[in-house]
Design a protein around this motif. Structure first.
Motif, PDB file in Angstrom:
ATOM      1  N   PHE A 149       0.889  -1.209   0.078  1.00 22.61           N
ATOM      2  CA  PHE A 149       0.056  -0.124   0.036  1.00 22.61           C
ATOM      3  C   PHE A 149       0.834   1.289  -0.223  1.00 22.61           C
ATOM      4  O   PHE A 149       0.346   2.529  -0.116  1.00 22.61           O
ATOM      5  N   THR A 150       2.120   1.179   0.256  1.00 23.61           N
ATOM      6  CA  THR A 150       3.048   2.464   0.216  1.00 23.61           C
ATOM      7  C   THR A 150       3.692   2.494  -0.983  1.00 23.61           C
ATOM      8  O   THR A 150       4.363   3.416  -1.280  1.00 23.61           O
ATOM      9  N   ASN A 151       4.019   1.292  -1.715  1.00 19.97           N
ATOM     10  CA  ASN A 151       4.914   1.178  -2.797  1.00 19.97           C
ATOM     11  C   ASN A 151       4.210   0.686  -4.168  1.00 19.97           C
ATOM     12  O   ASN A 151       5.060   0.638  -5.029  1.00 19.97           O
ATOM     13  N   THR A 152       3.069   0.097  -4.229  1.00 19.45           N
ATOM     14  CA  THR A 152       2.585  -0.251  -5.268  1.00 19.45           C
ATOM     15  C   THR A 152       0.910   0.396  -5.741  1.00 19.45           C
ATOM     16  O   THR A 152       0.409   1.046  -4.715  1.00 19.45           O
ATOM     17  N   PRO A 153       0.620   0.327  -6.963  1.00 23.21           N
ATOM     18  CA  PRO A 153      -0.863   1.081  -7.031  1.00 23.21           C
ATOM     19  C   PRO A 153      -1.936   0.215  -6.634  1.00 23.21           C
ATOM     20  O   PRO A 153      -3.093   0.281  -6.859  1.00 23.21           O
ATOM     21  N   PHE A 154      -1.639  -1.254  -5.990  1.00 21.56           N
ATOM     22  CA  PHE A 154      -2.731  -2.011  -5.502  1.00 21.56           C
ATOM     23  C   PHE A 154      -3.842  -1.147  -4.629  1.00 21.56           C
ATOM     24  O   PHE A 154      -3.375  -0.454  -3.715  1.00 21.56           O
ATOM     25  N   GLU A 155      -4.940  -1.253  -4.907  1.00 21.34           N
ATOM     26  CA  GLU A 155      -6.126  -0.801  -3.912  1.00 21.34           C
ATOM     27  C   GLU A 155      -6.693  -1.786  -3.125  1.00 21.34           C
ATOM     28  O   GLU A 155      -7.437  -1.409  -2.216  1.00 21.34           O
ATOM     29  N   LYS A 156      -6.369  -3.042  -3.226  1.00 20.60           N
ATOM     30  CA  LYS A 156      -7.167  -4.197  -2.396  1.00 20.60           C
ATOM     31  C   LYS A 156      -6.148  -5.567  -2.505  1.00 20.60           C
ATOM     32  O   LYS A 156      -5.641  -5.848  -3.532  1.00 20.60           O
ATOM     33  N   LEU A 157      -6.065  -5.844  -1.149  1.00 22.05           N
ATOM     34  CA  LEU A 157      -5.262  -7.054  -1.077  1.00 22.05           C
ATOM     35  C   LEU A 157      -6.343  -8.114  -0.476  1.00 22.05           C
ATOM     36  O   LEU A 157      -6.857  -7.871   0.352  1.00 22.05           O
ATOM     37  N   GLU A 158      -6.181  -9.487  -1.112  1.00 16.83           N
ATOM     38  CA  GLU A 158      -6.902 -10.447  -0.557  1.00 16.83           C
ATOM     39  C   GLU A 158      -5.995 -11.800  -0.247  1.00 16.83           C
ATOM     40  O   GLU A 158      -4.946 -11.923  -0.325  1.00 16.83           O
ATOM     41  N   GLY A 163     -16.248 -17.476 -11.346  1.00 12.75           N
ATOM     42  CA  GLY A 163     -17.620 -17.816 -11.297  1.00 12.75           C
ATOM     43  C   GLY A 163     -18.000 -18.851 -10.119  1.00 12.75           C
ATOM     44  O   GLY A 163     -18.774 -19.494 -10.373  1.00 12.75           O
ATOM     45  N   ILE A 164     -17.123 -18.768  -9.125  1.00 14.21           N
ATOM     46  CA  ILE A 164     -17.474 -19.902  -8.300  1.00 14.21           C
ATOM     47  C   ILE A 164     -17.650 -19.192  -6.713  1.00 14.21           C
ATOM     48  O   ILE A 164     -17.048 -17.966  -6.501  1.00 14.21           O
ATOM     49  N   THR A 165     -18.486 -19.776  -6.030  1.00  9.08           N
ATOM     50  CA  THR A 165     -18.979 -19.328  -4.592  1.00  9.08           C
ATOM     51  C   THR A 165     -18.007 -20.235  -3.599  1.00  9.08           C
ATOM     52  O   THR A 165     -17.781 -21.408  -3.914  1.00  9.08           O
ATOM     53  N   PRO A 166     -17.286 -19.651  -2.919  1.00  4.29           N
ATOM     54  CA  PRO A 166     -16.294 -20.368  -1.889  1.00  4.29           C
ATOM     55  C   PRO A 166     -17.222 -21.269  -1.118  1.00  4.29           C
ATOM     56  O   PRO A 166     -18.367 -20.833  -0.395  1.00  4.29           O
ATOM     57  N   GLU A 167     -16.544 -22.513  -0.937  1.00  8.92           N
ATOM     58  CA  GLU A 167     -17.296 -23.510  -0.247  1.00  8.92           C
ATOM     59  C   GLU A 167     -15.951 -24.131   0.664  1.00  8.92           C
ATOM     60  O   GLU A 167     -15.341 -24.708   0.216  1.00  8.92           O
ATOM     61  N   GLY A 168     -16.015 -23.738   1.921  1.00  8.18           N
ATOM     62  CA  GLY A 168     -15.048 -24.124   2.892  1.00  8.18           C
ATOM     63  C   GLY A 168     -13.810 -23.415   2.958  1.00  8.18           C
ATOM     64  O   GLY A 168     -12.838 -23.597   3.546  1.00  8.18           O
ATOM     65  N   GLU A 169     -13.960 -22.278   2.166  1.00 11.82           N
ATOM     66  CA  GLU A 169     -13.016 -21.337   2.238  1.00 11.82           C
ATOM     67  C   GLU A 169     -13.388 -19.970   3.035  1.00 11.82           C
ATOM     68  O   GLU A 169     -14.493 -19.509   2.958  1.00 11.82           O
ATOM     69  N   VAL A 170     -12.429 -19.528   3.954  1.00 17.13           N
ATOM     70  CA  VAL A 170     -12.617 -18.334   4.700  1.00 17.13           C
ATOM     71  C   VAL A 170     -11.952 -17.150   3.856  1.00 17.13           C
ATOM     72  O   VAL A 170     -10.592 -17.339   3.785  1.00 17.13           O
ATOM     73  N   CYS A 171     -12.564 -16.039   3.657  1.00 18.66           N
ATOM     74  CA  CYS A 171     -12.056 -14.829   2.697  1.00 18.66           C
ATOM     75  C   CYS A 171     -11.661 -13.925   3.560  1.00 18.66           C
ATOM     76  O   CYS A 171     -12.516 -13.282   4.386  1.00 18.66           O
ATOM     77  N   TYR A 172     -10.606 -13.027   3.242  1.00 17.74           N
ATOM     78  CA  TYR A 172     -10.432 -11.836   3.808  1.00 17.74           C
ATOM     79  C   TYR A 172      -9.702 -10.813   2.656  1.00 17.74           C
ATOM     80  O   TYR A 172      -9.272 -11.341   1.637  1.00 17.74           O
ATOM     81  N   CYS A 173      -9.875  -9.453   3.169  1.00 16.85           N
ATOM     82  CA  CYS A 173      -9.361  -8.539   2.420  1.00 16.85           C
ATOM     83  C   CYS A 173      -8.977  -7.239   3.324  1.00 16.85           C
ATOM     84  O   CYS A 173      -9.545  -7.158   4.449  1.00 16.85           O
ATOM     85  N   ILE A 174      -8.425  -6.309   2.548  1.00 17.00           N
ATOM     86  CA  ILE A 174      -8.128  -4.919   3.229  1.00 17.00           C
ATOM     87  C   ILE A 174      -8.215  -4.015   2.047  1.00 17.00           C
ATOM     88  O   ILE A 174      -7.224  -4.277   0.950  1.00 17.00           O
ATOM     89  N   GLU A 175      -8.914  -2.953   1.947  1.00 11.65           N
ATOM     90  CA  GLU A 175      -8.739  -1.782   1.019  1.00 11.65           C
ATOM     91  C   GLU A 175      -7.449  -0.827   1.407  1.00 11.65           C
ATOM     92  O   GLU A 175      -7.460  -0.429   2.535  1.00 11.65           O
ATOM     93  N   LYS A 176      -6.878  -0.437   0.226  1.00  7.70           N
ATOM     94  CA  LYS A 176      -5.844   0.618   0.537  1.00  7.70           C
ATOM     95  C   LYS A 176      -6.468   1.900   1.567  1.00  7.70           C
ATOM     96  O   LYS A 176      -5.854   2.243   2.414  1.00  7.70           O
ATOM     97  N   ASN A 177      -7.491   2.504   0.960  1.00  9.02           N
ATOM     98  CA  ASN A 177      -8.221   3.700   1.520  1.00  9.02           C
ATOM     99  C   ASN A 177      -8.393   3.218   3.152  1.00  9.02           C
ATOM    100  O   ASN A 177      -8.405   4.176   3.999  1.00  9.02           O
ATOM    101  N   ASN A 178      -8.639   2.091   3.569  1.00  7.94           N
ATOM    102  CA  ASN A 178      -9.097   1.775   5.024  1.00  7.94           C
ATOM    103  C   ASN A 178      -7.918   1.706   5.815  1.00  7.94           C
ATOM    104  O   ASN A 178      -7.467   1.937   6.857  1.00  7.94           O
ATOM    105  N   TYR A 179      -6.619   1.056   4.953  1.00 14.45           N
ATOM    106  CA  TYR A 179      -5.438   0.809   5.626  1.00 14.45           C
ATOM    107  C   TYR A 179      -4.672   2.363   6.059  1.00 14.45           C
ATOM    108  O   TYR A 179      -4.090   2.049   7.077  1.00 14.45           O
ATOM    109  N   LEU A 180      -4.862   3.129   5.090  1.00 12.10           N
ATOM    110  CA  LEU A 180      -4.118   4.456   5.084  1.00 12.10           C
ATOM    111  C   LEU A 180      -4.780   5.181   6.120  1.00 12.10           C
ATOM    112  O   LEU A 180      -4.103   6.233   6.380  1.00 12.10           O
ATOM    113  N   LYS A 181      -5.940   4.901   6.488  1.00  9.28           N
ATOM    114  CA  LYS A 181      -6.670   5.942   7.466  1.00  9.28           C
ATOM    115  C   LYS A 181      -5.990   5.956   8.867  1.00  9.28           C
ATOM    116  O   LYS A 181      -5.346   5.016   9.447  1.00  9.28           O
TER     117      LYS A 181
END
Length: 184
Positions: A125-134, A166-184
């Motif tokens: 989030f400080t060195n790349t243009p990524f807006e979301k990490l998962e 086009g898949i619905t997660p089944e048995g996977e637990v998903c996480y993410c963080i958005e750049k705008n939330n991280y930099l607050k």
């Protein structure tokens, strides 16, 4: 969305740097030959140095169409390669990347995976243009789940990998963080 893959980032106890051929012995000893580790994040088990060197060649010299950004996790005190952390998938069209990581069993319980994950999130989030990490883990992989639970990432219904396929997660637990939330 080019990323300078040659960049290294550090924490108090770890150096995360591009892979080198000299990592082969540590990789084989510490994690690449361990079925418990490799199976947990969907990678094959590597039985000998020849196979590990072939893997390293793919890490060091990826073909141009793959968007893989991998770093060796080096324990500062020992100088050993104890695992890896990567953007295993990159979606340039939506400025997102998926993170994967592994740490050798001898190094479990020391907080290294979380430390490397936090450093990679900050680096991204400080060195790349990524807006979301998962990231995601299989529900039965409680160790990886604890790493993500303790991180600054939050649970989400799905990740770009599943959306793209086009898949619905089944048995996977998903996480993410958005750049705008991280930099607050």
């Amino acid at each position: 969305m080019p990323i300078n893959k040659a960049l290294t980032f550090e924490t108090e106890r770890l150096v995360c740097r591009p892979f080198e051929m000299t990592d082969a012995a540590d990789m084989l000893r510490n994690w690449a030959s361990d079925p418990d580790i490799q199976t947990e994040y969907g990678e094959p088990v590597y039985a000998d140095m020849t196979q590990v060197r072939e893997l390293l060649s793919m890490y060091i010299y990826p073909d141009g169409e793959k968007s893989h950004y991998r770093w060796a996790i080096i324990e500062k005190v020992s100088g050993e390669n104890i695992g890896q952390i990567a953007f295993c998938k990159v979606w340039e069209d939506c400025s997102a990347a998926e993170i994967e990581y592994c740490i050798g069993k001898r190094f479990w319980g020391r907080g290294y995976a979380g430390e490397a994950l936090s450093a990679l999130i900050d680096y991204a989030f400080t060195n790349t243009p990524f807006e979301k990490l998962e990231a995601y883990h299989r529900a039965e992989n409680a160790k990886s789940g604890r790493v993500l639970e303790k991180s600054c990432m939050h649970k989400t219904d799905t990740v770009q990998r599943f959306v793209s396929e086009g898949i619905t997660p089944e048995g996977e637990v998903c996480y993410c963080i958005e750049k705008n939330n991280y930099l607050k």
